[in-house]
Write a protein that holds these residues in place. Structure first.
Motif, short mmCIF file in Angstrom:
data_model
loop_
_atom_site.label_atom_id
_atom_site.label_comp_id
_atom_site.label_asym_id
_atom_site.label_seq_id
_atom_site.Cartn_x
_atom_site.Cartn_y
_atom_site.Cartn_z
N LEU A 7 38.49 16.35 1.03
CA LEU A 7 39.23 15.09 1.00
C LEU A 7 39.63 14.77 2.44
N VAL A 8 39.21 13.61 2.90
CA VAL A 8 39.43 13.28 4.29
C VAL A 8 40.76 12.53 4.44
N PRO A 9 41.66 13.05 5.26
CA PRO A 9 42.95 12.38 5.44
C PRO A 9 42.77 10.97 5.99
N GLY A 10 43.55 10.03 5.46
CA GLY A 10 43.47 8.65 5.92
C GLY A 10 43.65 8.50 7.42
N SER A 11 44.53 9.33 7.96
CA SER A 11 44.79 9.23 9.40
C SER A 11 43.56 9.61 10.21
N LEU A 12 42.79 10.58 9.70
CA LEU A 12 41.57 10.98 10.40
C LEU A 12 40.53 9.85 10.34
N VAL A 13 40.42 9.23 9.15
CA VAL A 13 39.48 8.10 9.02
C VAL A 13 39.86 7.01 10.02
N ALA A 14 41.14 6.71 10.07
CA ALA A 14 41.61 5.66 10.98
C ALA A 14 41.25 6.00 12.42
N SER A 15 41.45 7.26 12.75
CA SER A 15 41.21 7.67 14.12
C SER A 15 39.73 7.62 14.51
N ILE A 16 38.86 8.06 13.61
CA ILE A 16 37.45 8.08 14.03
C ILE A 16 36.71 6.78 13.73
N ALA A 17 37.22 5.98 12.78
CA ALA A 17 36.59 4.66 12.55
C ALA A 17 36.90 3.77 13.75
N ASN A 18 38.11 3.94 14.29
CA ASN A 18 38.46 3.29 15.55
C ASN A 18 38.21 1.78 15.53
N LEU A 19 38.72 1.13 14.47
CA LEU A 19 38.52 -0.31 14.35
C LEU A 19 39.33 -1.06 15.41
N ARG A 20 38.72 -2.09 15.94
CA ARG A 20 39.35 -2.83 17.03
C ARG A 20 40.72 -3.39 16.64
N HIS A 21 40.80 -3.89 15.40
CA HIS A 21 42.06 -4.52 15.02
C HIS A 21 42.83 -3.75 13.95
N GLY A 22 42.48 -2.48 13.79
CA GLY A 22 43.21 -1.66 12.81
C GLY A 22 42.96 -2.10 11.38
N GLY A 23 43.93 -1.85 10.52
CA GLY A 23 43.81 -2.29 9.12
C GLY A 23 42.93 -1.41 8.26
N VAL A 24 42.72 -0.17 8.70
CA VAL A 24 41.83 0.73 7.96
C VAL A 24 42.34 1.01 6.55
N HIS A 25 43.65 1.17 6.43
CA HIS A 25 44.19 1.57 5.13
C HIS A 25 43.96 0.51 4.06
N LYS A 26 44.05 -0.72 4.48
CA LYS A 26 43.81 -1.81 3.54
C LYS A 26 42.33 -1.81 3.13
N LEU A 27 41.46 -1.61 4.11
CA LEU A 27 40.03 -1.56 3.80
C LEU A 27 39.70 -0.40 2.86
N MET A 28 40.33 0.75 3.11
CA MET A 28 40.06 1.91 2.26
C MET A 28 40.50 1.63 0.82
N VAL A 69 34.02 2.18 8.17
CA VAL A 69 35.01 3.04 7.51
C VAL A 69 34.31 4.07 6.61
N LEU A 70 33.32 3.61 5.87
CA LEU A 70 32.58 4.55 5.01
C LEU A 70 31.86 5.62 5.84
N THR A 71 31.30 5.19 6.95
CA THR A 71 30.63 6.16 7.83
C THR A 71 31.63 7.18 8.38
N ALA A 72 32.82 6.71 8.69
CA ALA A 72 33.87 7.61 9.19
C ALA A 72 34.26 8.63 8.11
N VAL A 73 34.35 8.18 6.87
CA VAL A 73 34.66 9.11 5.78
C VAL A 73 33.53 10.13 5.63
N GLU A 74 32.31 9.64 5.74
CA GLU A 74 31.14 10.53 5.66
C GLU A 74 31.22 11.62 6.74
N MET A 75 31.56 11.23 7.95
CA MET A 75 31.70 12.20 9.05
C MET A 75 32.82 13.19 8.74
N GLY A 76 33.93 12.66 8.24
CA GLY A 76 35.07 13.52 7.92
C GLY A 76 34.73 14.56 6.86
#
Ligand code: ADP
Ligand code: MG
Length: 376
Positions: A32-53, A19-26
């Motif tokens: 300011l990187v939109p949460g939806s973009l982080v979610a899309s490029i982090a591409n976690l297998r089981h989702g849940g990016v927003h909670k992690l962020m 997730v941090l790497t995805a924010v770095e890329m963004g």
């Protein structure tokens, strides 16, 4: 600032790292990187990016901010430190952390140790953050894109420092042995001794003066000028010999202002010796004395730091990093890209970013370091 919170290195998971790497890329395109973009490029297998962020915000590795027209996440200094330190510990370059031993103009310096408990020096480059305010009034055009650039400036400074240190070490210059670098962090040999500025008297000022002037000339004959050759960047080791540190500002002897920088380095030594040791000499090197023997400048310039496309020539110049960034790649006309959260990404763009995240993580989980050896 101050202590590195390294407990977190053990505590965070590989998903957090992703997730941090995805924010770095963004942050290449967004302040300011939109949460939806982080979610899309982090591409976690089981989702849940927003909670992690949200958790990462609690640990202050990310912050969530609301801007006027946009909101989103950005990496904090600690977040960026975390990414670099995690990569360096994965590679087993660093196994433990010690104390902060210095605060430079644009860096924090720590002792660390490798697996064999050999003490090493860790330099965290911190550029940009405070300088922006100075530039802002003067250069509104840049103020916009700069706030997201601290990350790139710090990274480029570290990359450049490592490249110079390596080239110098390979030519047997008295510099700390470079061990490895990642992002804005450089790991090098720890010098046992202190900066020249702490030295109140020397047994033989004449010999030390000669040694320093010879170094300036040897550097010049290799095609480079240190550019900040002062008592803070000259360490004196246990055998009373100088070890030169701090290389991000080094320039080629072919630089337009080379003579000026050369003379300034020479003058620094002369003035210090006069002031501190009451030592004066009519003998000092001149730029016209130099005789080219090596192409250290081109070797380093070719090693990649100047091909980073997300950098801005003028900005770097302004911050005192005289880089030869190639013009073809510095896109000075699309500053709206930065912090425009309405930027539309095609599925192909997103796929590209996902690949970059994967590649970055792959390289950060590498476990080996290339060996660096002096050519003797
Ligand atoms: P800056 O670019 O911020 O000036 P420097 O590289 O000059 O940073 O380092 C700042 C200080 O940290 C130095 O003056 C020195 O005291 C200490 N330091 C830096 N590198 C080393 C090293 N390899 N070993 C021991 N001390 C170091
Ligand atoms: Mg310094």
């Amino acid at each position: 600032m101050g202590k590195l919170d390294v407990a977190i290195l053990r505590y965070l998971t590989s998903e957090d790292f992703r997730v941090l790497t995805a924010v770095e890329m963004g942050m290449k395109n967004h302040e300011l990187v939109p949460g939806s973009l982080v979610a899309s490029i982090a591409n976690l297998r089981h989702g849940g990016v927003h909670k992690l962020m949200k958790e990462l915000c609690k640990h202050r590795l990310l912050t969530y901010e609301r801007g006027k027209q946009y909101d989103g996440y950005r990496l904090t200094n600690s977040g960026y430190d975390y990414l670099a330190l995690k990569a360096l510990t994965n590679r087993k370059v660093i196994a433990s952390f010690g104390n902060q031993i210095g605060v430079g103009k644009e860096s924090n310096i720590y002792t660390v140790a490798d697996e064999d408990r050999t003490p090493l020096c860790l330099k965290l480059h911190r550029l940009g953050r405070t300088c922006f305010r100075n530039i802002k009034g003067k250069r509104d055009y840049h103020a916009h894109r700069n706030r997201a650039s601290w990350l790139y400036l710090s990274r480029i400074s570290a990359t450049k420092e490592f490249a110079y240190m390596k080239a110098l070490y390979e030519r047997d210059f008295p510099v700390p042995k470079p061990i490895d670098f990642n992002r804005h962090c450089v790991v090098m040999q720890l010098v046992h001794g202190g900066p020249l500025t702490h030295v109140t008297s020397v047994a033989d000022p004449d010999a030390l003066y000669d040694e320093l002037m010879n170094l300036i000339v040897r550097l010049g004959n290799c095609g480079v000028i240190h550019g900040d050759f002062n008592e803070f960047n000259i360490m004196i080791d246990e055998d009373n010999h100088p070890i030169i540190i701090d290389f991000p500002q080094m320039v080629s002897t072919s630089h337009t202002n080379a003579e000026l920088y050369f003379d300034r380095d020479v003058r620094c030594v002369r003035e210090f010796f006069k002031k501190r040791f009451g030592y004066e000499s009519d003998l000092y090197p001149k730029f016209s004395d130099l005789e080219r023997e090596d192409e250290l400048d081109t070797e380093v310039a070719c090693s990649g730091y100047n091909r980073t496309k997300d950098l801005d020539n003028d900005l770097l110049e302004e911050m005192g990093i005289g880089l030869q960034v190639s013009d073809e790649e510095s896109d000075s006309d699309d500053e709206e890209n930065v912090e425009d959260n309405k930027t539309k990404y095609s599925e192909q763009d997103l796929e590209e970013l996902r690949k970059e995240v994967d590649a970055s993580i792959q390289s950060d989980t590498r476990t080996t370091v290339p060996e660096i050896a002096a050519k003797t």
